[in-house]
Scaffold this motif. Structure first.
Motif, PDB file in Angstrom:
ATOM      1  N   LEU A   1       0.660  -1.111  -0.096  1.00 38.48           N
ATOM      2  CA  LEU A   1       0.062   0.075   0.052  1.00 38.48           C
ATOM      3  C   LEU A   1       1.018   1.298   0.043  1.00 38.48           C
ATOM      4  CD1 LEU A   1      -2.913   0.985   0.284  1.00 38.48           C
ATOM      5  CD2 LEU A   1      -2.660   1.226   2.628  1.00 38.48           C
ATOM      6  N   VAL A   2       0.787   2.118  -1.057  1.00 42.77           N
ATOM      7  CA  VAL A   2       1.621   3.371  -1.098  1.00 42.77           C
ATOM      8  C   VAL A   2       0.580   4.671  -1.421  1.00 42.77           C
ATOM      9  CG1 VAL A   2       3.457   2.132  -1.875  1.00 42.77           C
ATOM     10  CG2 VAL A   2       1.957   2.999  -3.657  1.00 42.77           C
ATOM     11  N   LYS A   3       1.060   5.884  -1.151  1.00 42.46           N
ATOM     12  CA  LYS A   3       0.185   6.946  -1.600  1.00 42.46           C
ATOM     13  C   LYS A   3       0.852   7.953  -2.411  1.00 42.46           C
ATOM     14  CE  LYS A   3       1.208   9.535   2.917  1.00 42.46           C
ATOM     15  NZ  LYS A   3       2.055   8.558   3.577  1.00 42.46           N
ATOM     16  N   ASN A   4       2.143   7.435  -2.933  1.00 47.10           N
ATOM     17  CA  ASN A   4       2.763   8.421  -3.740  1.00 47.10           C
ATOM     18  C   ASN A   4       4.171   7.692  -4.285  1.00 47.10           C
ATOM     19  OD1 ASN A   4       4.973   8.440  -1.896  1.00 47.10           O
ATOM     20  ND2 ASN A   4       3.726  10.387  -0.737  1.00 47.10           N
ATOM     21  N   GLU A   5       4.901   8.355  -5.358  1.00 48.19           N
ATOM     22  CA  GLU A   5       5.747   7.674  -5.937  1.00 48.19           C
ATOM     23  C   GLU A   5       6.925   7.434  -5.122  1.00 48.19           C
ATOM     24  OE1 GLU A   5       8.750   8.244  -9.659  1.00 48.19           O
ATOM     25  OE2 GLU A   5       7.637   9.909  -8.924  1.00 48.19           O
ATOM     26  N   LYS A   6       7.161   8.405  -3.943  1.00 52.28           N
ATOM     27  CA  LYS A   6       8.388   7.931  -3.355  1.00 52.28           C
ATOM     28  C   LYS A   6       8.083   6.825  -2.357  1.00 52.28           C
ATOM     29  CE  LYS A   6      10.387  10.454   0.932  1.00 52.28           C
ATOM     30  NZ  LYS A   6      10.152   9.345   1.975  1.00 52.28           N
ATOM     31  N   GLU A   7       6.805   6.457  -1.821  1.00 52.22           N
ATOM     32  CA  GLU A   7       6.548   5.405  -1.231  1.00 52.22           C
ATOM     33  C   GLU A   7       6.751   4.094  -2.038  1.00 52.22           C
ATOM     34  OE1 GLU A   7       3.681   6.828   2.415  1.00 52.22           O
ATOM     35  OE2 GLU A   7       3.221   5.436   1.228  1.00 52.22           O
ATOM     36  N   PHE A   8       6.233   4.318  -3.191  1.00 54.85           N
ATOM     37  CA  PHE A   8       6.444   3.176  -4.035  1.00 54.85           C
ATOM     38  C   PHE A   8       8.070   2.755  -4.083  1.00 54.85           C
ATOM     39  CE2 PHE A   8       7.330   1.350  -8.331  1.00 54.85           C
ATOM     40  CZ  PHE A   8       6.125   0.423  -8.209  1.00 54.85           C
ATOM     41  N   LYS A   9       8.892   3.684  -4.249  1.00 56.61           N
ATOM     42  CA  LYS A   9      10.087   3.308  -4.522  1.00 56.61           C
ATOM     43  C   LYS A   9      10.603   2.621  -2.996  1.00 56.61           C
ATOM     44  CE  LYS A   9      11.410   6.928  -8.183  1.00 56.61           C
ATOM     45  NZ  LYS A   9      12.143   8.039  -8.277  1.00 56.61           N
ATOM     46  N   GLU A  10      10.363   3.348  -2.078  1.00 60.26           N
ATOM     47  CA  GLU A  10      10.670   2.856  -0.793  1.00 60.26           C
ATOM     48  C   GLU A  10      10.290   1.194  -0.421  1.00 60.26           C
ATOM     49  OE1 GLU A  10      10.758   6.836   1.938  1.00 60.26           O
ATOM     50  OE2 GLU A  10       9.121   5.434   1.993  1.00 60.26           O
ATOM     51  N   ARG A  11       9.073   0.944  -0.881  1.00 58.29           N
ATOM     52  CA  ARG A  11       8.406  -0.573  -0.225  1.00 58.29           C
ATOM     53  C   ARG A  11       8.527  -1.324  -1.670  1.00 58.29           C
ATOM     54  NH1 ARG A  11       3.284   2.096   2.951  1.00 58.29           N
ATOM     55  NH2 ARG A  11       4.340   3.185   4.319  1.00 58.29           N
ATOM     56  N   VAL A  12       8.576  -0.904  -2.875  1.00 61.13           N
ATOM     57  CA  VAL A  12       8.520  -2.006  -3.970  1.00 61.13           C
ATOM     58  C   VAL A  12       9.772  -1.747  -4.731  1.00 61.13           C
ATOM     59  CG1 VAL A  12       6.938  -2.709  -6.073  1.00 61.13           C
ATOM     60  CG2 VAL A  12       5.845  -1.538  -4.201  1.00 61.13           C
ATOM     61  N   GLY A  13      10.355  -0.510  -5.022  1.00 59.75           N
ATOM     62  CA  GLY A  13      11.414  -0.439  -6.046  1.00 59.75           C
ATOM     63  C   GLY A  13      11.125   0.007  -7.253  1.00 59.75           C
ATOM     64  N   LYS A  14      10.855  -0.882  -8.269  1.00 61.26           N
ATOM     65  CA  LYS A  14      10.716  -0.378  -9.752  1.00 61.26           C
ATOM     66  C   LYS A  14       9.525  -1.300 -10.099  1.00 61.26           C
ATOM     67  CE  LYS A  14      14.069  -3.617 -11.676  1.00 61.26           C
ATOM     68  NZ  LYS A  14      15.523  -3.634 -12.363  1.00 61.26           N
ATOM     69  N   MET A  15       8.874  -0.630 -11.200  1.00 60.72           N
ATOM     70  CA  MET A  15       7.994  -1.307 -12.040  1.00 60.72           C
ATOM     71  C   MET A  15       8.342  -2.616 -12.611  1.00 60.72           C
ATOM     72  SD  MET A  15       4.713  -0.135 -12.077  1.00 60.72           S
ATOM     73  CE  MET A  15       3.210  -0.826 -13.232  1.00 60.72           C
ATOM     74  N   GLY A  16       7.615  -3.737 -12.166  1.00 64.79           N
ATOM     75  CA  GLY A  16       7.940  -5.085 -12.716  1.00 64.79           C
ATOM     76  C   GLY A  16       6.901  -5.365 -13.583  1.00 64.79           C
ATOM     77  N   LYS A  17       7.170  -6.606 -14.444  1.00 62.18           N
ATOM     78  CA  LYS A  17       6.362  -6.983 -15.610  1.00 62.18           C
ATOM     79  C   LYS A  17       5.092  -7.638 -14.797  1.00 62.18           C
ATOM     80  CE  LYS A  17       6.370 -10.191 -19.377  1.00 62.18           C
ATOM     81  NZ  LYS A  17       7.033 -11.651 -19.907  1.00 62.18           N
ATOM     82  N   GLY A  18       3.961  -7.281 -15.457  1.00 65.91           N
ATOM     83  CA  GLY A  18       2.716  -7.587 -15.091  1.00 65.91           C
ATOM     84  C   GLY A  18       2.176  -6.888 -13.725  1.00 65.91           C
ATOM     85  N   MET A  19       2.994  -6.089 -13.058  1.00 63.00           N
ATOM     86  CA  MET A  19       2.426  -5.392 -11.928  1.00 63.00           C
ATOM     87  C   MET A  19       1.111  -4.371 -12.106  1.00 63.00           C
ATOM     88  SD  MET A  19       4.777  -3.242  -9.414  1.00 63.00           S
ATOM     89  CE  MET A  19       6.078  -4.396  -9.250  1.00 63.00           C
ATOM     90  N   LEU A  20       0.561  -4.338 -11.297  1.00 64.41           N
ATOM     91  CA  LEU A  20      -0.638  -3.396 -11.390  1.00 64.41           C
ATOM     92  C   LEU A  20      -0.623  -2.642 -10.050  1.00 64.41           C
ATOM     93  CD1 LEU A  20      -3.357  -2.735 -12.835  1.00 64.41           C
ATOM     94  CD2 LEU A  20      -4.667  -4.243 -11.283  1.00 64.41           C
ATOM     95  N   ILE A  21      -0.974  -1.227 -10.326  1.00 61.77           N
ATOM     96  CA  ILE A  21      -1.025  -0.380  -9.138  1.00 61.77           C
ATOM     97  C   ILE A  21      -2.388   0.360  -9.455  1.00 61.77           C
ATOM     98  CG2 ILE A  21      -0.126   2.049  -8.269  1.00 61.77           C
ATOM     99  CD1 ILE A  21       2.452   1.452 -10.298  1.00 61.77           C
ATOM    100  N   GLN A  22      -3.179  -0.061  -8.265  1.00 61.85           N
ATOM    101  CA  GLN A  22      -4.534   0.168  -8.477  1.00 61.85           C
ATOM    102  C   GLN A  22      -4.878   1.141  -7.316  1.00 61.85           C
ATOM    103  OE1 GLN A  22      -7.226  -3.326  -7.820  1.00 61.85           O
ATOM    104  NE2 GLN A  22      -7.868  -3.126  -9.782  1.00 61.85           N
ATOM    105  N   GLU A  23      -5.954   1.921  -7.483  1.00 62.23           N
ATOM    106  CA  GLU A  23      -6.419   2.978  -6.583  1.00 62.23           C
ATOM    107  C   GLU A  23      -7.199   2.334  -5.254  1.00 62.23           C
ATOM    108  OE1 GLU A  23     -10.060   6.217  -5.975  1.00 62.23           O
ATOM    109  OE2 GLU A  23      -9.747   5.140  -7.784  1.00 62.23           O
ATOM    110  N   TYR A  24      -6.738   2.402  -4.060  1.00 56.99           N
ATOM    111  CA  TYR A  24      -7.389   1.818  -2.980  1.00 56.99           C
ATOM    112  C   TYR A  24      -8.525   2.238  -2.515  1.00 56.99           C
ATOM    113  CZ  TYR A  24      -7.402  -0.658   1.502  1.00 56.99           C
ATOM    114  OH  TYR A  24      -7.999  -1.227   2.617  1.00 56.99           O
ATOM    115  N   ILE A  25      -9.711   1.721  -2.668  1.00 52.52           N
ATOM    116  CA  ILE A  25     -11.109   1.995  -2.517  1.00 52.52           C
ATOM    117  C   ILE A  25     -11.541   1.843  -1.085  1.00 52.52           C
ATOM    118  CG2 ILE A  25     -13.637   1.923  -2.951  1.00 52.52           C
ATOM    119  CD1 ILE A  25     -11.810   3.103  -5.341  1.00 52.52           C
ATOM    120  N   VAL A  26     -11.664   2.876  -0.170  1.00 51.80           N
ATOM    121  CA  VAL A  26     -12.069   2.554   1.054  1.00 51.80           C
ATOM    122  C   VAL A  26     -13.366   2.142   1.098  1.00 51.80           C
ATOM    123  CG1 VAL A  26     -12.343   3.626   3.199  1.00 51.80           C
ATOM    124  CG2 VAL A  26     -10.434   4.409   1.846  1.00 51.80           C
TER     125      VAL A  26
END
Length: 329
Positions: free
Chosen positions: A150-175
């Motif tokens: 779960l991330v809320k911006n590009e900075k957190e994406f890089k910290e928690r995931v790293g880089k965009m991988g093949k087949g990866m999906l980034i999807q809005e988190y619906i509350v």
């Protein structure tokens, strides 16, 4: 004589019990380390032993299953450990449409499917730089939530995931509250039946709510169990409409489309809007909480029917009507 088989994982116990209840012999493809567990339940009439589940694709293993007239029932471990595309070359009769597993495991294809069905889905971010609200990062395949972030911006994406991988999906988190309705589409009767609903019990996110704020950490979403749930009855019509739309779209995209058990994965907001975020196009482990049957199957059949048993019922009916080719690939 037709034998119902599967691999020793996921929902195997339910599949074998359902087959037994409908009078079928059963077979389990198993690694030796798991044999002791499954022997405790006494549901497998025969075993085929492999070093790893992917070995089910070996010619000699397939030939043994064919010779014994086995119909294999796929579940999540087929997708994760054998591979959806690899199963397209599997020569053993398999319940349902094998091609649907490719559409399930490829998240981009899944998005195409959902849009074809004209359903509400969370916003997709094509690149981490676009993330401007809470978003869930997902990997392809049936991983039981492993690796989600779960991330809320590009900075957190890089910290928690790293880089965009093949087949990866980034999807809005619906509350909202999540629901996982289980369905069964019969290619014989053309009926779309609801079998039950569950919610997922996930580590560590479901363990964080009771912790003091100072101990809070980034949530993870590994599924460790399932919990039965009943949805308010006024929402069921919407859920059926969504399921029917997915069946129709599947028949247009990859004829003859989705057959047999599947699960649509939903979020319900506080305004009672339903968003579809994923589909599992085969039996899901969440159906295990409704063995021997759910209220919904009791309402329809007047007796206890699990998803595993419903699969065996369809196979029995197809044999009686000489229509096995309509339910297997």
């Amino acid at each position: 004589m037709t034998v119902i088989g599967t691999i020793a994982s996921h929902s195997a116990l339910q599949i074998l019990r359902g087959a037994k209840e409908e009078g079928f012999k059963t077979m389990l493809v198993c690694d030796r380390g798991r044999k002791k567990l499954y022997e405790r339940f006494g549901l497998a009439d025969e075993y085929v032993f492999v070093d790893k589940f992917g070995d089910v694709l070996k010619k000699e293993v397939q030939q043994e299953l064919i010779d014994k007239e086995v119909i294999m029932v796929p579940h999540g471990s087929f997708v994760e450990y054998v591979g959806a595309r690899e199963l397209l070359n599997f020569k053993v009769p398999m319940f349902g449409n094998k091609n649907v597993l490719v559409w399930e495991s490829d998240r981009k294809k899944g998005q195409t499917w959902f849009k074809k069905a004209r359903l509400k889905i969370p916003k997709e971010f094509k690149d981490p730089s676009e993330i401007n609200r809470p978003a869930l990062v997902k990997y392809p395949g049936a991983r039981g939530g492993r690796g989600y972030a779960l991330v809320k911006n590009e900075k957190e994406f890089k910290e928690r995931v790293g880089k965009m991988g093949k087949g990866m999906l980034i999807q809005e988190y619906i509350v909202g509250t999540r629901f996982y309705p289980h369905f069964f589409f019969s290619p014989l009767s053309k009926e779309n039946e609801i079998m039950g609903i569950d919610i997922r019990y996930e580590s560590n996110v479901d363990g964080l709510s009771g912790l003091p704020e100072i101990l809070h950490m980034a949530p993870t979403y590994v599924i460790t169990g399932n919990i039965p749930v009943m949805m308010r009855e006024s929402l069921l019509a919407k859920v059926f409409d969504m399921a029917d739309s997915l069946i129709k779209a599947s028949q247009e995209l990859f004829y003859p489309g989705l057959k047999g058990p599947y699960c649509i994965e939903l979020v319900c907001t506080d305004t009672l809007e339903l968003y579809l975020f994923e589909i599992s196009a085969r039996i899901v482990a969440g159906t295990n909480v409704w063995v021997p049957g759910s209220p919904y199957t009791y309402f329809k059949y007047g007796k206890e029917i699990s998803t595993g048993r419903r699969i065996a019922m369809e196979i029995k009916r197809a044999i009686k009507q000489d229509k096995l080719d309509e339910i297997v690939t």
